[in-house]
Design a protein around this motif. Structure first.
Motif, PDB file in Angstrom:
ATOM      1  N   VAL A 204       4.671  -7.609  38.429  1.00 10.95           N
ATOM      2  CA  VAL A 204       3.721  -7.638  37.073  1.00 10.95           C
ATOM      3  C   VAL A 204       2.623  -6.271  37.322  1.00 10.95           C
ATOM      4  CG1 VAL A 204       2.010  -8.576  35.166  1.00 10.95           C
ATOM      5  CG2 VAL A 204       4.051  -9.519  35.673  1.00 10.95           C
ATOM      6  N   ARG A 205       2.293  -6.580  38.057  1.00  9.09           N
ATOM      7  CA  ARG A 205       1.656  -5.512  38.828  1.00  9.09           C
ATOM      8  C   ARG A 205       1.843  -4.054  38.882  1.00  9.09           C
ATOM      9  NH1 ARG A 205      -1.504  -8.572  44.025  1.00  9.09           N
ATOM     10  NH2 ARG A 205      -2.535  -6.059  43.500  1.00  9.09           N
ATOM     11  N   GLN A 206       3.339  -4.332  39.424  1.00  4.55           N
ATOM     12  CA  GLN A 206       3.922  -2.767  39.542  1.00  4.55           C
ATOM     13  C   GLN A 206       3.693  -1.998  37.945  1.00  4.55           C
ATOM     14  OE1 GLN A 206       4.667  -1.466  42.006  1.00  4.55           O
ATOM     15  NE2 GLN A 206       4.875  -2.317  43.688  1.00  4.55           N
ATOM     16  N   PHE A 207       4.029  -2.829  37.111  1.00  2.00           N
ATOM     17  CA  PHE A 207       3.452  -2.093  35.845  1.00  2.00           C
ATOM     18  C   PHE A 207       2.430  -0.802  35.476  1.00  2.00           C
ATOM     19  CE2 PHE A 207       7.033  -4.326  34.798  1.00  2.00           C
ATOM     20  CZ  PHE A 207       8.328  -4.195  33.415  1.00  2.00           C
ATOM     21  N   GLY A 208       1.136  -1.385  36.878  1.00  2.00           N
ATOM     22  CA  GLY A 208       0.491  -0.404  36.383  1.00  2.00           C
ATOM     23  C   GLY A 208       0.463   0.315  37.625  1.00  2.00           C
TER      24      GLY A 208
ATOM     25  N   ALA B 267       4.864 -18.909  33.887  1.00  2.00           N
ATOM     26  CA  ALA B 267       4.432 -18.543  32.442  1.00  2.00           C
ATOM     27  C   ALA B 267       3.179 -17.355  32.484  1.00  2.00           C
ATOM     28  CB  ALA B 267       4.695 -19.641  31.515  1.00  2.00           C
ATOM     29  N   GLY B 268       2.020 -18.671  33.494  1.00  2.00           N
ATOM     30  CA  GLY B 268       1.087 -17.212  33.254  1.00  2.00           C
ATOM     31  C   GLY B 268       1.131 -16.272  33.178  1.00  2.00           C
ATOM     32  N   ILE B 269       2.016 -16.103  34.684  1.00  2.00           N
ATOM     33  CA  ILE B 269       1.530 -14.480  35.194  1.00  2.00           C
ATOM     34  C   ILE B 269       2.280 -13.509  34.815  1.00  2.00           C
ATOM     35  CG2 ILE B 269       3.074 -13.373  36.918  1.00  2.00           C
ATOM     36  CD1 ILE B 269       2.959 -15.499  38.529  1.00  2.00           C
ATOM     37  N   VAL B 270       3.514 -13.945  33.675  1.00  2.00           N
ATOM     38  CA  VAL B 270       4.502 -13.209  32.544  1.00  2.00           C
ATOM     39  C   VAL B 270       3.815 -13.332  31.241  1.00  2.00           C
ATOM     40  CG1 VAL B 270       6.506 -13.086  34.667  1.00  2.00           C
ATOM     41  CG2 VAL B 270       6.339 -14.753  32.332  1.00  2.00           C
ATOM     42  N   HIS B 271       3.265 -13.720  30.827  1.00  2.00           N
ATOM     43  CA  HIS B 271       2.775 -13.853  29.383  1.00  2.00           C
ATOM     44  C   HIS B 271       1.836 -12.774  28.446  1.00  2.00           C
ATOM     45  CE1 HIS B 271      -1.097 -14.550  30.563  1.00  2.00           C
ATOM     46  NE2 HIS B 271      -2.073 -14.812  29.156  1.00  2.00           N
ATOM     47  N   GLU B 272       1.672 -12.102  30.014  1.00  2.00           N
ATOM     48  CA  GLU B 272       1.714 -10.371  29.140  1.00  2.00           C
ATOM     49  C   GLU B 272       2.126  -9.342  29.466  1.00  2.00           C
ATOM     50  OE1 GLU B 272      -1.482 -10.158  27.377  1.00  2.00           O
ATOM     51  OE2 GLU B 272      -2.936 -11.208  26.987  1.00  2.00           O
ATOM     52  N   VAL B 273       3.105  -9.481  30.320  1.00  2.00           N
ATOM     53  CA  VAL B 273       4.221  -8.877  30.726  1.00  2.00           C
ATOM     54  C   VAL B 273       4.526  -7.304  29.271  1.00  2.00           C
ATOM     55  CG1 VAL B 273       6.090  -9.756  29.521  1.00  2.00           C
ATOM     56  CG2 VAL B 273       6.211  -8.432  31.502  1.00  2.00           C
ATOM     57  N   GLY B 274       4.136  -7.852  28.371  1.00  2.00           N
ATOM     58  CA  GLY B 274       3.915  -7.215  26.844  1.00  2.00           C
ATOM     59  C   GLY B 274       2.893  -5.740  27.072  1.00  2.00           C
ATOM     60  N   GLY B 275       2.515  -6.332  27.042  1.00  2.00           N
ATOM     61  CA  GLY B 275       0.859  -6.093  27.185  1.00  2.00           C
ATOM     62  C   GLY B 275       0.783  -4.394  28.590  1.00  2.00           C
ATOM     63  N   PHE B 276       1.342  -5.176  29.865  1.00  2.00           N
ATOM     64  CA  PHE B 276       1.030  -4.526  30.551  1.00  2.00           C
ATOM     65  C   PHE B 276       2.763  -3.617  29.965  1.00  2.00           C
ATOM     66  CE2 PHE B 276      -0.140  -8.231  33.331  1.00  2.00           C
ATOM     67  CZ  PHE B 276      -1.295  -7.376  34.342  1.00  2.00           C
ATOM     68  N   TYR B 277       3.638  -3.932  30.095  1.00  2.00           N
ATOM     69  CA  TYR B 277       4.112  -2.625  29.326  1.00  2.00           C
ATOM     70  C   TYR B 277       4.010  -1.324  28.175  1.00  2.00           C
ATOM     71  CZ  TYR B 277       8.814   0.252  27.256  1.00  2.00           C
ATOM     72  OH  TYR B 277       9.284   1.263  27.091  1.00  2.00           O
ATOM     73  N   LEU B 278       2.743  -1.848  27.274  1.00  2.00           N
ATOM     74  CA  LEU B 278       2.272  -1.370  26.720  1.00  2.00           C
ATOM     75  C   LEU B 278       1.054  -0.060  27.098  1.00  2.00           C
ATOM     76  CD1 LEU B 278       2.189  -0.772  24.068  1.00  2.00           C
ATOM     77  CD2 LEU B 278       0.297  -2.446  23.097  1.00  2.00           C
ATOM     78  N   LEU B 279       0.641  -0.535  28.365  1.00  2.00           N
ATOM     79  CA  LEU B 279      -0.467   0.721  29.240  1.00  2.00           C
ATOM     80  C   LEU B 279       0.462   1.068  30.111  1.00  2.00           C
ATOM     81  CD1 LEU B 279      -2.886  -2.809  30.302  1.00  2.00           C
ATOM     82  CD2 LEU B 279      -3.415  -0.955  28.976  1.00  2.00           C
ATOM     83  N   SER B 280       1.374   0.523  30.539  1.00  2.00           N
ATOM     84  CA  SER B 280       1.995   1.884  31.416  1.00  2.00           C
ATOM     85  C   SER B 280       3.189   3.003  30.616  1.00  2.00           C
ATOM     86  CB  SER B 280       3.838   1.323  31.835  1.00  2.00           C
ATOM     87  OG  SER B 280       4.014   0.657  31.105  1.00  2.00           O
ATOM     88  N   ARG B 281       3.198   3.174  29.188  1.00  2.00           N
ATOM     89  CA  ARG B 281       3.075   3.925  28.018  1.00  2.00           C
ATOM     90  C   ARG B 281       2.123   4.565  27.354  1.00  2.00           C
ATOM     91  NH1 ARG B 281       8.323   3.669  26.233  1.00  2.00           N
ATOM     92  NH2 ARG B 281       7.996   5.717  25.702  1.00  2.00           N
ATOM     93  N   ALA B 282       1.038   4.436  27.769  1.00  2.00           N
ATOM     94  CA  ALA B 282       0.393   4.744  27.399  1.00  2.00           C
ATOM     95  C   ALA B 282      -0.430   5.730  27.859  1.00  2.00           C
ATOM     96  CB  ALA B 282      -1.356   3.744  27.578  1.00  2.00           C
ATOM     97  N   ASP B 283      -0.123   6.359  28.508  1.00  2.00           N
ATOM     98  CA  ASP B 283      -0.801   7.977  30.157  1.00  2.00           C
ATOM     99  C   ASP B 283       0.582   8.636  28.923  1.00  2.00           C
ATOM    100  OD1 ASP B 283      -2.153   7.684  31.142  1.00  2.00           O
ATOM    101  OD2 ASP B 283      -0.845   6.897  33.132  1.00  2.00           O
TER     102      ASP B 283
END
Length: 275
Positions: A100-104, A148-164
């Motif tokens: 998850v952290r690698q998405f950023g 489940a807690g670690i991955v519950h915001e994985v969609g948000g991490f993906y969105l941030l990784s595309r925002a650039d």
């Protein structure tokens, strides 16, 4: 391309399964698959953990928390002892945290990177609280709750990784579109990551979920963890931090025990700085 067009473009990509993970995420996924292999020998697991220095450090740190067997004061100081103490199933949560952290990792914009770091801090708190709640309140499997807690915001991490790619994507009136893209992306990402069905279902119903009078499910666990996490998601969502003396599903003494245990777990998962 304006913001609404950008959100629509990302949502359409996710809906048809056109999601590309950063190279660093793919590397961690390969590690996850190797560890999930029932024929993976403990020596191979240790070698794989050692190949990722941050994972090695987090494994030892987690093994030295009270919740994972160090309550008797016996500390471990090497990866072999740590892996043997926590086992493969618990390694799964640490690998998920690294992924998850690698998405950023590829986010260049300082403001977006700050959002990603806040989102990780939120996720780590929710995961740690979910683990403590599972142990003491809801009685679901604590390792599943942590994962489940670690991955519950994985969609948000993906969105941030595309925002650039789309300047201004997350500014102004994008909450409703953000919810759409995050939900669509989350479903597809969880499918690609082979997230277990029970975890995916709980995450998928989290936004509109209703807490049971007597919390006992994985969804209840995540709802409570989000409620009592002290760091909010930067992408929106409930910002509810009930006063410890207010009526609620947890009394003040129980909540303090949970927060103390969760703080140790969250620290073991790693600080907010992205890898």
């Amino acid at each position: 391309m304006n913001k609404l067009e950008a959100f629509g473009y990302i949502a359409a990509q996710a809906a048809r399964g056109d999601i590309t993970f950063p190279t660093s995420v793919n590397a961690v996924l390969r590690l996850q698959l190797a560890l999930d292999d029932p024929d993976c020998h403990v020596d191979e697991a240790i070698r794989l953990v050692l190949s990722e220095p941050q994972l090695a450090a987090r494994t030892v740190a987690l093994a030295n928390t009270a919740a994972y067997g160090a309550a008797n004061g016996v500390q471990v100081n090497n990866v072999r002892a740590a892996v043997l103490r926590i086992g493969y199933r618990r390694l799964r949560g640490l690998v998920a945290a690294l992924m998850v952290r690698q998405f950023g990792h590829r986010i260049a914009d300082p403001l977006l990177r700050a959002k990603a770091e806040q989102l990780w801090n939120h996720s780590a708190q929710v995961a740690a609280l979910a683990h403590a709640l599972a142990r003491h309140v809801t009685k679901v499997d604590p390792d599943t709750a942590l994962f489940a807690g670690i991955v519950h915001e994985v969609g948000g991490f993906y969105l941030l990784s595309r925002a650039d790619e789309f300047p201004g994507l997350l500014e102004d009136d994008t909450e409703n579109w953000g919810v759409l893209v995050e939900d669509v992306a989350s479903l597809e990402i969880m499918r690609k990551l082979a997230i277990p069905a029970d975890v995916a279902q709980a995450i998928g119903t989290l936004r509109d979920g209703v807490l049971n009078p007597e919390p006992h499910t994985l969804l209840d666990t995540l709802l409570l963890a989000n409620r009592y996490a002290l760091v909010d998601s930067p992408l929106g969502g409930p910002a509810e931090h009930p006063n410890d003396t207010e009526p609620g599903p947890l009394d003040a003494a129980t909540l303090q025990v949970l927060r103390n245990e969760a703080a140790e777990i969250a620290q073991a998962l790693g600080d907010p700085t992205l890898v």
